[in-house]
Write a protein that holds these residues in place. Sequence first.
Motif, PDB file in Angstrom:
ATOM      1  N   TYR A 506      48.468  39.668  53.944  1.00 36.23           N
ATOM      2  CA  TYR A 506      47.659  39.927  52.754  1.00 36.23           C
ATOM      3  C   TYR A 506      46.176  39.890  53.084  1.00 36.23           C
ATOM      4  O   TYR A 506      45.692  38.989  53.784  1.00 36.23           O
ATOM      5  CB  TYR A 506      47.982  38.891  51.674  1.00 36.23           C
ATOM      6  CG  TYR A 506      47.250  39.120  50.372  1.00 36.23           C
ATOM      7  CD1 TYR A 506      47.557  40.208  49.576  1.00 36.23           C
ATOM      8  CD2 TYR A 506      46.249  38.255  49.942  1.00 36.23           C
ATOM      9  CE1 TYR A 506      46.893  40.426  48.379  1.00 36.23           C
ATOM     10  CE2 TYR A 506      45.583  38.465  48.745  1.00 36.23           C
ATOM     11  CZ  TYR A 506      45.914  39.548  47.974  1.00 36.23           C
ATOM     12  OH  TYR A 506      45.250  39.778  46.781  1.00 36.23           O
ATOM     13  N   ASN A 507      45.468  40.884  52.556  1.00 36.17           N
ATOM     14  CA  ASN A 507      44.020  40.952  52.727  1.00 36.17           C
ATOM     15  C   ASN A 507      43.363  40.656  51.389  1.00 36.17           C
ATOM     16  O   ASN A 507      43.397  41.485  50.476  1.00 36.17           O
ATOM     17  CB  ASN A 507      43.614  42.339  53.221  1.00 36.17           C
ATOM     18  CG  ASN A 507      42.114  42.466  53.413  1.00 36.17           C
ATOM     19  OD1 ASN A 507      41.389  41.461  53.414  1.00 36.17           O
ATOM     20  ND2 ASN A 507      41.636  43.692  53.569  1.00 36.17           N
ATOM     21  N   PRO A 508      42.762  39.479  51.216  1.00 36.24           N
ATOM     22  CA  PRO A 508      42.175  39.125  49.913  1.00 36.24           C
ATOM     23  C   PRO A 508      41.116  40.104  49.439  1.00 36.24           C
ATOM     24  O   PRO A 508      40.928  40.287  48.231  1.00 36.24           O
ATOM     25  CB  PRO A 508      41.576  37.730  50.158  1.00 36.24           C
ATOM     26  CG  PRO A 508      42.327  37.188  51.326  1.00 36.24           C
ATOM     27  CD  PRO A 508      42.631  38.387  52.185  1.00 36.24           C
ATOM     28  N   SER A 509      40.417  40.760  50.362  1.00 35.28           N
ATOM     29  CA  SER A 509      39.361  41.689  49.949  1.00 35.28           C
ATOM     30  C   SER A 509      39.918  42.953  49.314  1.00 35.28           C
ATOM     31  O   SER A 509      39.178  43.757  48.758  1.00 35.28           O
ATOM     32  CB  SER A 509      38.488  42.059  51.148  1.00 35.28           C
ATOM     33  OG  SER A 509      39.238  42.765  52.116  1.00 35.28           O
ATOM     34  N   SER A 510      41.238  43.151  49.407  1.00 32.69           N
ATOM     35  CA  SER A 510      41.829  44.353  48.819  1.00 32.69           C
ATOM     36  C   SER A 510      41.725  44.345  47.299  1.00 32.69           C
ATOM     37  O   SER A 510      41.898  45.384  46.660  1.00 32.69           O
ATOM     38  CB  SER A 510      43.302  44.466  49.235  1.00 32.69           C
ATOM     39  OG  SER A 510      44.050  43.377  48.729  1.00 32.69           O
TER      40      SER A 510
END
Length: 993
Positions: A506-510
Amino acid sequence: IMLLTDPEVESSLLISSDEGATYQKYRLNFYIHSLLFHPKQEDWILAYSQDQKLFSSVEFGRRWLLLHEGVAPNRFYWSMMGSGREPDLVHLEAKTVDGHAQYITCKMQNCSEATRSKPFPGYIDHNSLIVQDDYVFVQLTSGGRPHYYVSYRRNAFAQMKLPKYSLPKDMHVISTDENQVFAAVQEWNQNDTYNLYISDTRGVYFTLALENVKSSQGLEGNVMIDLYEVAGIKGMFLANKKSDNQVKTFITYNKGRDWSLLQAPDTDLRGNPVHCLLPYCSLHLHLKVSENPYTSGNIASRDTAPSIIVASGNIGTELSDNDISMFVSSDAGNTWRQIFEEEHSVLYLDQGGVLVAMKHTSLPIRHLWLSFDEGRSWSKYSFTSLPLFVDGVLGEPGEETLIMTVFGHFSHRSEWQLVKVDYKSIFDRRCAEEDYRPWQLHSQGEACIMGAKRIYRKRKSEKKCMQGKYAGAMTSEPCVCTEADFDCDYGYERHSNGQCLPAFWYNPSSLSKDCSLGQSYLNSTGYRKVVSNNCTDGVRERYTAKPQQCPGKAPQGLRIITSDGKLTAEQGHNVTFLVQLEEGDLLRSLIQVDFGDGITVSYANLSSTEDGIKHIYQNVGIFRVTVLVENSLGSDNAVLYLHVTCPLEYVHLSLPFVTTKNKEVNATAVLWPSQVGTLTYVWWFGNNTEPLITLEGSIAFTFSVEGMNTITVQVSAGNTILQDTKTIAVYEQFQSLRLSFSPNLDDYNPDIPEWRRDISRVVKRALVEATGISSKHILVAVLPGLPTSAELFILPYQDATGENKRAAADLEQISETLIQKLNQNLVHFELKPGVRILVHAAHLTAAPLVDLTPSHSGSAMLMLLSVVFVGLAVFVIYKFKRKIPGLNIYAQMQNEKDQEMVSPVSQRESIPNVPQRELMSPEQLVDEKLEVQPIEQPQATVQNPRKGNATKVVWTEDFQKACGSPRGFKPRPGAEVFPQLLSPRAQKKSLPM
């Protein structure tokens, strides 16, 4: 009251409006399989018939209206929205004409095609529609994986987001209470267990609640999850988890945020101490709920008795099917007491003020047990004078009921007996205020449950009075928020230290990818408050997602896909492209799409592409679609290769009717339409079990055995596979004769393959009858086009033993006999009453067609002179543009090593939807020594490998404009060129026929 008649006798309803005093019969024109009553409108009913039709009635079954046909069983629902809008709306899953499943909504009194709605775009998987509270769920399988979609409050569907690598095989919706979805998901590596997931309010983003929950199969093959939602207390569940091949029971009070084992009772039924220390030993419960309303399951609880849970189970290291006892908890699962050593059915009466227990046994019984103090003590009562085999127990509906009905029989041969038991006489008064005490809901001493302290009113155990209506919780006070009130947000996982950290995938900035500079988005802290949790203040501010300004980013992670996820599209139809970007300022980006067919479009911002970028391809082929996204910070590009096809409607296999042994023959698959797209050809020869697969529509082959052989070609275009099969006769030598017919035959010629095959059979029979020649020596093929003509082949048939093979002289004799009978008008047939058709000889080919001498002889020179004469005739005919029917022109190309023979006729079948004027008889081959001068370009040349002479085959511009180059035609050295279909205009400028 409604009664259904036995469907084996008749299909009728008996309806009573005076409590059963009288009944009126209403006959039905369908057989009822099941009924679904409206939850609020008592006269509204949906009836599902045995032939999958759905009917509705607003008059309690007195009149019925057909809503829809082909409805999936148990996949029809009343609208159950909390707001109560559109109560007459019906949701159903129906089968389309082509066998797909579709989600449809319509009014119960008008479900015509014009009034139906299709909330989900496209088709869904069969038996996947679920409508529950404010949610609608459907499933769609693509690429071998199921994808799940949800609609909240009837808004647009969104794909349900599970952790990236859960890869679900199956999903079951467990609960949709309090604006949240509790789902059981079987992941790719699970077989007999499921993982529990809990969602946000919209039902889109799911986080893990509990792993490896035990599952089993019901009697009807349905999946049963060992999960039980305790009635009366929101957020409280019991689950059986499998770990290290052991199944243990866990309990949660906050919707799966925290789970704990059950504390075993301190003493057994006899008062002896129980030595059971957590976590090595605990209480385990069976959590199966009965689907039969007349029998109780393994566990029971009631909304009106929120603290009381009765279940069967055992004490030990794991759940067992042996040594089952009955247990009760009167404090919502914190402590438990053993009440029976054998399984019993337990009923709740008077809001749990009275518990009734009846033993599970196959023997007849007379007694039951009553408890007035929440299961602490039990009294034995007799309910029948004779022992009764008990089949079921049913409590009267209503909160104040003290009546129960026992169903059973005195013997296996007797009728059902109904025993009504009324307990009102046990109580002499109603409960007063002083008969109650407050009780606080807690979890092992923790009073804050789901962010609130809740205090209930319970009757004192020593008081024996009737309670009446249930009042619910006395007070509810919100608690200060702590970390325990928050679960991990989507994409985050809880670590051993209690912190929620991003998962590796998971990429939080997405979260900021869909917003533009100047806007804001909710930046997750990694936590989200449990839905319906009522806590306030405390750490709420720290754990709540914060609004944040969207950062400016360069485009990154660009993708272009089609809306249906496919890489194929149909010519002349809209293709919808979706542009997806992982990161970047979309609204301030320039988007440029090149469709690969010479058309390019540009967009100043992505808002105009929210519904996709639509484009129509006018031609077939493989197109390179490129997209470029750029802004002031950078750019990114992506490529998609799209195969555009048109539906393949017809396949015609073109090859000679007859050929010589060991001679290479060409077969060509002619398609309609000629330009389809990417194709695969599968060729089957004779009795070969292994096919030959090619990407070209033409193939060369030889036959080494004489006789009749079959060739089949299958053409695969997308999801469509069409085929054509032809038979070819293989002999060392043969002769052929062109036949013509009475002109009136043309009036009955529809120019279709079936008609030509039937006429060929009739002509052959007429020849056999007129000449007495064996049918084994004759092959007749009626040719396409007008005027109607046919080719007669004279074959050297031999029997199975190889004996009695005809020589060349015999073929000459047969030919002379046939020509004689034809010239005497002795060959005829009756097409229909009064329509007599004569068969004539038009032209006889050179016989034999194979030069049997190694050097040029006198006969060869005679043949050469004949060819020269024919060449002059061709020239004269071309000059005067005249057409002589029946004239055959041959091209014979010989190899130094092999004596070759060319069939003068190819098998041609008309192509559907092609106008008759575009079809004509096949071209004849031209002698190798006849030099054909090109009339106009373009042309194809076939080189003779022995003498270097070239046979030039003309492809006129008119031909190409009229028909297009036939797909798969590819001239090659030494190969025969078989005739193609020519339009009348092309015929005039081509070789004379």
